[in-house]
Design a protein around this motif. Structure first.
Motif, PDB file in Angstrom:
ATOM      1  N   PHE A  49      -3.315  -0.097   0.432  1.00 48.73           N
ATOM      2  CA  PHE A  49      -3.280  -0.709   2.031  1.00 48.73           C
ATOM      3  C   PHE A  49      -2.436  -1.967   1.977  1.00 48.73           C
ATOM      4  O   PHE A  49      -1.419  -2.120   2.755  1.00 48.73           O
ATOM      5  N   SER A  50      -2.372  -2.706   0.856  1.00 42.82           N
ATOM      6  CA  SER A  50      -1.676  -3.744   0.754  1.00 42.82           C
ATOM      7  C   SER A  50       0.038  -3.424   0.498  1.00 42.82           C
ATOM      8  O   SER A  50       0.816  -3.966   1.093  1.00 42.82           O
ATOM      9  N   MET A  51       0.134  -2.315  -0.107  1.00 41.72           N
ATOM     10  CA  MET A  51       1.367  -1.753  -0.152  1.00 41.72           C
ATOM     11  C   MET A  51       1.991  -1.261   1.314  1.00 41.72           C
ATOM     12  O   MET A  51       3.097  -1.539   1.546  1.00 41.72           O
ATOM     13  N   TYR A  52       1.443  -0.581   2.134  1.00 43.36           N
ATOM     14  CA  TYR A  52       1.521  -0.113   3.194  1.00 43.36           C
ATOM     15  C   TYR A  52       1.993  -1.529   4.120  1.00 43.36           C
ATOM     16  O   TYR A  52       2.953  -1.464   5.070  1.00 43.36           O
ATOM     17  N   GLN A  53       1.120  -2.421   4.172  1.00 44.73           N
ATOM     18  CA  GLN A  53       1.361  -3.861   4.768  1.00 44.73           C
ATOM     19  C   GLN A  53       2.847  -4.465   4.373  1.00 44.73           C
ATOM     20  O   GLN A  53       3.646  -4.650   5.342  1.00 44.73           O
ATOM     21  N   ARG A  54       3.054  -4.605   3.158  1.00 41.63           N
ATOM     22  CA  ARG A  54       4.420  -4.982   2.417  1.00 41.63           C
ATOM     23  C   ARG A  54       5.518  -4.244   3.054  1.00 41.63           C
ATOM     24  O   ARG A  54       6.420  -4.547   3.642  1.00 41.63           O
ATOM     25  N   ILE A  55       5.301  -2.750   3.150  1.00 41.74           N
ATOM     26  CA  ILE A  55       6.280  -1.726   3.429  1.00 41.74           C
ATOM     27  C   ILE A  55       6.750  -1.974   5.200  1.00 41.74           C
ATOM     28  O   ILE A  55       7.800  -2.157   5.591  1.00 41.74           O
ATOM     29  N   SER A  56       5.356  -2.248   6.009  1.00 43.40           N
ATOM     30  CA  SER A  56       5.819  -2.689   7.313  1.00 43.40           C
ATOM     31  C   SER A  56       6.276  -3.716   7.509  1.00 43.40           C
ATOM     32  O   SER A  56       7.102  -3.986   8.375  1.00 43.40           O
ATOM     33  N   GLN A  57       6.023  -4.874   6.886  1.00 44.33           N
ATOM     34  CA  GLN A  57       6.635  -6.331   6.994  1.00 44.33           C
ATOM     35  C   GLN A  57       8.188  -6.246   6.359  1.00 44.33           C
ATOM     36  O   GLN A  57       8.898  -7.077   7.061  1.00 44.33           O
ATOM     37  N   LEU A  73       3.342  11.682   3.721  1.00 43.09           N
ATOM     38  CA  LEU A  73       4.119  12.624   3.704  1.00 43.09           C
ATOM     39  C   LEU A  73       5.055  12.901   2.847  1.00 43.09           C
ATOM     40  O   LEU A  73       5.123  14.021   2.206  1.00 43.09           O
ATOM     41  N   HIS A  74       5.595  11.713   2.580  1.00 44.97           N
ATOM     42  CA  HIS A  74       6.918  11.953   1.734  1.00 44.97           C
ATOM     43  C   HIS A  74       6.500  11.842   0.049  1.00 44.97           C
ATOM     44  O   HIS A  74       7.180  12.509  -0.749  1.00 44.97           O
ATOM     45  N   VAL A  75       5.710  10.958  -0.161  1.00 48.08           N
ATOM     46  CA  VAL A  75       5.022  10.796  -1.553  1.00 48.08           C
ATOM     47  C   VAL A  75       3.952  11.818  -1.758  1.00 48.08           C
ATOM     48  O   VAL A  75       4.102  12.603  -2.872  1.00 48.08           O
ATOM     49  N   GLY A  76       2.798  11.443  -1.069  1.00 46.63           N
ATOM     50  CA  GLY A  76       1.719  12.116  -1.515  1.00 46.63           C
ATOM     51  C   GLY A  76       1.691  13.805  -1.463  1.00 46.63           C
ATOM     52  O   GLY A  76       1.200  14.583  -2.209  1.00 46.63           O
ATOM     53  N   ASP A 134       2.916   4.456  -8.244  1.00 45.51           N
ATOM     54  CA  ASP A 134       4.374   4.298  -8.831  1.00 45.51           C
ATOM     55  C   ASP A 134       5.525   4.894  -8.030  1.00 45.51           C
ATOM     56  O   ASP A 134       6.712   4.007  -8.185  1.00 45.51           O
ATOM     57  N   ARG A 135       5.224   5.917  -7.538  1.00 50.74           N
ATOM     58  CA  ARG A 135       6.461   6.633  -6.557  1.00 50.74           C
ATOM     59  C   ARG A 135       6.738   5.620  -5.298  1.00 50.74           C
ATOM     60  O   ARG A 135       8.061   5.436  -4.975  1.00 50.74           O
ATOM     61  N   ILE A 136       5.657   5.009  -4.617  1.00 54.14           N
ATOM     62  CA  ILE A 136       5.957   4.174  -3.614  1.00 54.14           C
ATOM     63  C   ILE A 136       6.754   2.865  -4.186  1.00 54.14           C
ATOM     64  O   ILE A 136       7.662   2.523  -3.329  1.00 54.14           O
ATOM     65  N   ALA A 137       6.059   2.368  -5.178  1.00 56.62           N
ATOM     66  CA  ALA A 137       6.841   1.230  -5.560  1.00 56.62           C
ATOM     67  C   ALA A 137       8.278   1.551  -5.861  1.00 56.62           C
ATOM     68  O   ALA A 137       9.169   0.587  -5.572  1.00 56.62           O
TER      69      ALA A 137
END
Length: 156
Positions: A49-57, A73-76, A134-137
């Protein structure tokens, strides 16, 4: 009555056998599903959730929900397609023909799959959850999104 027990000790194994025996004696029919490995953790959920927030920001991807749908969709989905034959067969049978926009939309809350959307991250085992993180990062760090403060505890 539905029960889920993670067996990671002799005491938990005894608890699982006792519960199974009691359920069988009461109902005379029990469906059992077993799989090795650990479940993903609540800490992983909070981190994502924190990563999604950061991506959106830090990107133009949209709000937190849009970032979550994109990552699912793209990673999971890719992780599950690569590692789970049953998921791959079901995906190709039911989702492959949909447009990109339809697939992306189904990753978020909807009438068909409920508030969490199409099941992706909830299907992960612990190792798949780590790979997802790891892949999102990796993908978004290359686009300028900074996760070092979020991931610092994991690296230690």
């Amino acid at each position: 009555m539905t029960a889920k027990i993670s067996v990671n000790s002799q005491a938990k194994l005894t608890e699982a056998i006792t519960s199974l025996t009691a359920m069988f004696q009461a109902k005379r029919y029990v469906v059992v599903s077993l799989r090795p490995g650990k479940d993903r953790t609540l800490d992983q959920n909070a981190l994502w959730f924190s990563m999604y927030q950061r991506i959106s920001q830090m990107t133009q991807i949209g709000d937190v929900d849009e970032a979550r749908k994109y990552c699912k969709l793209h990673v999971g989905v890719q992780i599950l397609l690569n590692e789970d034959e049953d998921f791959r067969a079901s995906w190709h049978r039911t989702m492959r023909h949909l447009s990109y926009e339809e697939k992306l939309d189904l990753m978020g809350g909807n009438a068909l799959f409920g508030p969490d959307g199409f099941p992706v991250t909830r299907l992960f085992n612990r190792a798949q959850g780590i790979a997802y993180t790891d892949r999102i990062a990796a993908e978004f760090s290359s686009k300028g999104v900074v996760f070092t403060d979020l991931l610092g505890d994991l690296a230690a």
